[in-house]
Design an enzyme around this catalytic site. Structure first.
Site, short mmCIF file in Angstrom:
data_model
loop_
_atom_site.label_atom_id
_atom_site.label_comp_id
_atom_site.label_asym_id
_atom_site.label_seq_id
_atom_site.Cartn_x
_atom_site.Cartn_y
_atom_site.Cartn_z
N GLN A 194 0.82 -1.14 0.05
CA GLN A 194 0.04 -0.19 -0.05
C GLN A 194 0.96 1.16 -0.08
OE1 GLN A 194 -3.69 -0.29 0.62
NE2 GLN A 194 -3.50 1.69 -0.44
N PHE A 195 1.55 1.66 -1.09
CA PHE A 195 2.28 2.73 -1.19
C PHE A 195 1.72 4.14 -0.89
CE2 PHE A 195 0.29 3.33 -5.37
CZ PHE A 195 0.41 4.57 -5.48
N THR A 196 0.24 4.18 -1.04
CA THR A 196 -0.56 5.42 -0.48
C THR A 196 -0.30 5.68 0.80
OG1 THR A 196 -2.54 4.06 -0.42
CG2 THR A 196 -2.20 5.02 -2.42
#
Length: 148
Positions: free
Chosen positions: A78-80
Site C-alpha cells: 500500500q504505497f499510498t
C-alpha cells in the site's frame, strides 16, 4: 515503514475477479515502504507484528499475539500510506520507495514473517486490488518503524 493492521475474522484480496490471497482469523496488513527504510525497519516491523498482543485470552484481555493464536496474515502492499496531503488537493507520494525497491522490500518483509512460522497470504504487488475483510473488535492500529 508504515503498516495499518486490522484484527480480522476473515479477509481476502481479489485481482481481476480472482482471489489471490485469503485468510481466516488473523491480521490484515496494509504495508507501505518508505524511501529511507532499511533492513532494521523491516525486522523491527515483522517482529513487532508477530508479537503484538491484540488477541483476547480466555479472560477477555488482549494478551495474545497472532503467533499465540496460530493466526494468519494477509499482507497487501500500500504505497499510498506515504501520501502527503499537507499541500494542495492531490497527495504527494515522494516519500514512498520506488516500485522496484519497494517490491523487493515487501517480499523480504513477508518472508521474515513466514520464518516465524506464520502463514502469510499476499495481494499482487502493483495491481489494482479489491480487499474485503471482517474487522474483529474492531481493532485497527497504525505502526510506523520510524516512530516506534
Amino acid at each position: 515503514m508504515k503498516v495499518v493492521l486490522q484484527r480480522v475474522s476473515e479477509a481476502k484480496v481479489t485481482v481481476e475477479g480472482q482471489i489471490v490471497g485469503a485468510i481466516g482469523t488473523g491480521l490484515m496488513l496494509l504495508v507501505g515502504v518508505g524511501q529511507e527504510d532499511t533492513e532494521q525497519d523491516l525486522n523491527w516491523m515483522a517482529d513487532k507484528l508477530a508479537g503484538l498482543r491484540i488477541f483476547e485470552d480466555d479472560g477477555g484481555k488482549m494478551n495474545l499475539s497472532v503467533e499465540d493464536v496460530k493466526g494468519e496474515i494477509l499482507s497487501v502492499s500500500q504505497f499510498t500510506l506515504y501520501g502527503d496531503c499537507r499541500k494542495g488537493k492531490r497527495p504527494n507520494f515522494m516519500g514512498a520507495a520506488r516500485p522496484e525497491t519497494a517490491e523487493s522490500f515487501y517480499d523480504r518483509f513477508n518472508e521474515r514473517l513466514r520464518t516465524r512460522g506464520l502463514k502469510v497470504e499476499t495481494g499482487r504487488f502493483g495491481a489494482m486490488m479489491d480487499v474485503s475483510l471482517v474487522n474483529d473488535g474492531p481493532v485497527t492500529l497504525i505502526l510506523d518503524s520510524k516512530n516506534g
